[in-house]
Design a protein around this motif. Sequence first.
Motif, mmCIF file in Angstrom:
data_model
loop_
_atom_site.group_PDB
_atom_site.id
_atom_site.type_symbol
_atom_site.label_atom_id
_atom_site.label_comp_id
_atom_site.label_asym_id
_atom_site.label_seq_id
_atom_site.Cartn_x
_atom_site.Cartn_y
_atom_site.Cartn_z
ATOM 1 N N LEU A 13 0.840 -1.200 0.000
ATOM 2 C CA LEU A 13 0.000 0.000 0.000
ATOM 3 C C LEU A 13 0.875 1.250 0.000
ATOM 4 O O LEU A 13 0.666 2.174 -0.812
ATOM 5 C CB LEU A 13 -0.922 -0.006 1.222
ATOM 6 N N PHE A 14 1.877 1.273 0.878
ATOM 7 C CA PHE A 14 2.775 2.427 0.933
ATOM 8 C C PHE A 14 3.607 2.538 -0.348
ATOM 9 O O PHE A 14 3.878 3.638 -0.823
ATOM 10 C CB PHE A 14 3.699 2.330 2.152
ATOM 11 N N TYR A 15 4.008 1.399 -0.898
ATOM 12 C CA TYR A 15 4.755 1.424 -2.150
ATOM 13 C C TYR A 15 3.918 2.040 -3.270
ATOM 14 O O TYR A 15 4.403 2.871 -4.044
ATOM 15 C CB TYR A 15 5.183 0.009 -2.543
ATOM 16 N N THR A 16 2.651 1.646 -3.333
ATOM 17 C CA THR A 16 1.761 2.182 -4.373
ATOM 18 C C THR A 16 1.592 3.688 -4.216
ATOM 19 O O THR A 16 1.655 4.450 -5.196
ATOM 20 C CB THR A 16 0.387 1.488 -4.314
ATOM 21 N N LEU A 17 1.378 4.131 -2.974
ATOM 22 C CA LEU A 17 1.211 5.568 -2.735
ATOM 23 C C LEU A 17 2.495 6.329 -3.066
ATOM 24 O O LEU A 17 2.455 7.399 -3.686
ATOM 25 C CB LEU A 17 0.808 5.801 -1.273
ATOM 26 N N ALA A 18 3.636 5.774 -2.646
ATOM 27 C CA ALA A 18 4.925 6.417 -2.930
ATOM 28 C C ALA A 18 5.198 6.441 -4.429
ATOM 29 O O ALA A 18 5.721 7.431 -4.969
ATOM 30 C CB ALA A 18 6.050 5.695 -2.197
ATOM 31 N N PHE A 19 4.835 5.372 -5.115
ATOM 32 C CA PHE A 19 5.016 5.310 -6.562
ATOM 33 C C PHE A 19 4.182 6.387 -7.261
ATOM 34 O O PHE A 19 4.671 7.093 -8.152
ATOM 35 C CB PHE A 19 4.624 3.918 -7.072
ATOM 36 N N LEU A 20 2.930 6.512 -6.847
ATOM 37 C CA LEU A 20 2.058 7.527 -7.452
ATOM 38 C C LEU A 20 2.568 8.934 -7.158
ATOM 39 O O LEU A 20 2.494 9.824 -8.018
ATOM 40 C CB LEU A 20 0.626 7.353 -6.932
ATOM 41 N N LEU A 21 3.083 9.136 -5.944
ATOM 42 C CA LEU A 21 3.635 10.448 -5.592
ATOM 43 C C LEU A 21 4.848 10.758 -6.458
ATOM 44 O O LEU A 21 4.980 11.883 -6.976
ATOM 45 C CB LEU A 21 4.013 10.469 -4.116
ATOM 46 N N CYS A 22 5.728 9.785 -6.632
ATOM 47 C CA CYS A 22 6.916 9.993 -7.476
ATOM 48 C C CYS A 22 6.505 10.266 -8.920
ATOM 49 O O CYS A 22 7.105 11.113 -9.593
ATOM 50 C CB CYS A 22 7.827 8.775 -7.407
ATOM 51 N N CYS A 23 5.498 9.551 -9.386
ATOM 52 C CA CYS A 23 4.995 9.799 -10.747
ATOM 53 C C CYS A 23 4.480 11.232 -10.874
ATOM 54 O O CYS A 23 4.748 11.920 -11.868
ATOM 55 C CB CYS A 23 3.883 8.817 -11.089
ATOM 56 N N ALA A 24 3.744 11.676 -9.852
ATOM 57 C CA ALA A 24 3.186 13.026 -9.889
ATOM 58 C C ALA A 24 4.283 14.082 -9.913
ATOM 59 O O ALA A 24 4.176 15.096 -10.615
ATOM 60 C CB ALA A 24 2.260 13.239 -8.692
ATOM 61 N N VAL A 25 5.352 13.852 -9.162
ATOM 62 C CA VAL A 25 6.448 14.826 -9.088
ATOM 63 C C VAL A 25 7.339 14.761 -10.321
ATOM 64 O O VAL A 25 7.625 15.774 -10.966
ATOM 65 C CB VAL A 25 7.287 14.596 -7.810
ATOM 66 N N ILE A 26 7.764 13.540 -10.662
ATOM 67 C CA ILE A 26 8.734 13.368 -11.737
ATOM 68 C C ILE A 26 8.111 13.575 -13.110
ATOM 69 O O ILE A 26 8.726 14.156 -14.006
ATOM 70 C CB ILE A 26 9.372 11.965 -11.644
ATOM 71 N N LEU A 27 6.881 13.124 -13.258
ATOM 72 C CA LEU A 27 6.260 13.140 -14.576
ATOM 73 C C LEU A 27 5.299 14.298 -14.769
ATOM 74 O O LEU A 27 4.584 14.372 -15.776
ATOM 75 C CB LEU A 27 5.521 11.818 -14.818
ATOM 76 N N ASN A 28 5.281 15.221 -13.812
ATOM 77 C CA ASN A 28 4.355 16.349 -13.890
ATOM 78 C C ASN A 28 4.618 17.213 -15.125
ATOM 79 O O ASN A 28 3.704 17.849 -15.654
ATOM 80 C CB ASN A 28 4.473 17.203 -12.623
ATOM 81 N N TYR A 29 5.848 17.206 -15.578
ATOM 82 C CA TYR A 29 6.209 18.000 -16.766
ATOM 83 C C TYR A 29 5.351 17.611 -17.965
ATOM 84 O O TYR A 29 4.871 18.469 -18.718
ATOM 85 C CB TYR A 29 7.687 17.787 -17.091
ATOM 86 N N GLY A 128 9.163 -2.576 -9.587
ATOM 87 C CA GLY A 128 9.338 -2.374 -8.151
ATOM 88 C C GLY A 128 8.706 -3.471 -7.318
ATOM 89 O O GLY A 128 9.232 -3.858 -6.261
ATOM 90 N N ILE A 129 7.573 -4.005 -7.785
ATOM 91 C CA ILE A 129 6.909 -5.105 -7.075
ATOM 92 C C ILE A 129 7.795 -6.337 -7.055
ATOM 93 O O ILE A 129 8.015 -6.970 -6.001
ATOM 94 C CB ILE A 129 5.557 -5.443 -7.743
ATOM 95 N N PHE A 130 8.336 -6.711 -8.215
ATOM 96 C CA PHE A 130 9.204 -7.896 -8.285
ATOM 97 C C PHE A 130 10.487 -7.690 -7.485
ATOM 98 O O PHE A 130 10.991 -8.615 -6.844
ATOM 99 C CB PHE A 130 9.527 -8.237 -9.738
ATOM 100 N N PHE A 131 11.027 -6.469 -7.540
ATOM 101 C CA PHE A 131 12.216 -6.140 -6.741
ATOM 102 C C PHE A 131 11.906 -6.332 -5.257
ATOM 103 O O PHE A 131 12.704 -6.919 -4.511
ATOM 104 C CB PHE A 131 12.636 -4.703 -7.027
ATOM 105 N N SER A 132 10.753 -5.844 -4.822
ATOM 106 C CA SER A 132 10.369 -5.945 -3.409
ATOM 107 C C SER A 132 10.181 -7.396 -2.995
ATOM 108 O O SER A 132 10.599 -7.799 -1.897
ATOM 109 C CB SER A 132 9.074 -5.159 -3.167
ATOM 110 N N GLN A 133 9.551 -8.196 -3.852
ATOM 111 C CA GLN A 133 9.341 -9.607 -3.526
ATOM 112 C C GLN A 133 10.676 -10.333 -3.372
ATOM 113 O O GLN A 133 10.818 -11.192 -2.488
ATOM 114 C CB GLN A 133 8.500 -10.265 -4.625
ATOM 115 N N LEU A 134 11.638 -9.979 -4.215
ATOM 116 C CA LEU A 134 12.969 -10.580 -4.100
ATOM 117 C C LEU A 134 13.601 -10.221 -2.762
ATOM 118 O O LEU A 134 14.210 -11.076 -2.098
ATOM 119 C CB LEU A 134 13.847 -10.110 -5.261
#
Length: 335
Positions: A13-29, A128-134
């Motif tokens: 859940l936190f990964y998903t929220l953090a991912f969306l936040l990073c998308c919003a910041v990084i990809l806002n352009y 990121g999901i597969f990385f986390s599972q590893l």
Amino acid sequence: MKNDRFKKAKYYLFYTLAFLLCCAVILNYFYLNGKTFINYVDDGLFQHYQAQVYLGRYLKGIWNELVTNHRLVIPQWGYAIGEGADIISSLHSDVIGDPITALVAFFPDEYVWLFFSLSILLRIYLSGIFFSQLCFYTGKDNLIGILAGALVYDFSYFSIINLIGHYYFYTPMMYLPMIILGVEKILNNDRPYLFILGVFLSAISQFYFFYMVVVLTVIYVAVRLLTKYGLDIASIIRNVIRIFLFSLLGLLMASFIVVPMIYTYLSDARMGVKIEHDTLFHWFYYERLLAIYLSNDNTYDLCLGLASPTLLAMFMTFRKPKKNLLLCILSVISV
């Protein structure tokens, strides 16, 4: 067991929220400027986008024929490709075989541009999901550390530059940690299904990156077996045989894509082109290696650009070489 499941559910859940936040910041352009990830200058618009439109129509045609006439008809030759060409060999490098790209069938032609961008974000998210599972499987229990590692993995310079480059470059990002996780399961005598699935999906998705993943997996397996079994040759040989047989099974499952692609690669006119290679790169490559690690410098197309704390983490890893022997060896090989 319930605590572990709750812990992982909370993490994702936190990964998903953090991912969306990073998308919003990084990809806002892109959003603010009304842009998509389809590159007009490179292959984006005239190759990758067109291939996705073609695939959407292709899959819809198969479905309509099945529903209307109750016949499964899979066209293998397309007259709309150049002056006529084999569909699998022409489009495999872009779309044919990739299960994520196949989702384009659910989008009308006028919204393929939206699918193009969303599919890239989905690939990054799954990486990121597969990385986390590893990380979880190999005994890592620091949720903040795993989350930081997953986000660094997701949004490295390699990932960012391919937003408007070649979206299938995310294929090895997804499947490499998945296959490595499968290797770890085999070594722990767990079920090999994930490994077989990873080999299968990687093979049908993109043949070029499949054998790149194979090279990296072979290196990982060699180092992992040596650090795990030392001079126990019998255990090493036994596990090599097991991993090879499971790999072969996954490859045979993907043969309907792999065999035509091998034939296409071997018959390609560029296979006969001789290219001269120097033994070493130019001196300025080695001079800028640290900059490549931390920035958007991409000398010789080496696109690392990792977050700066990873350099500190690298040094800390070498403070305890015995405890982190596997990571230390792999780090040296990578450099």
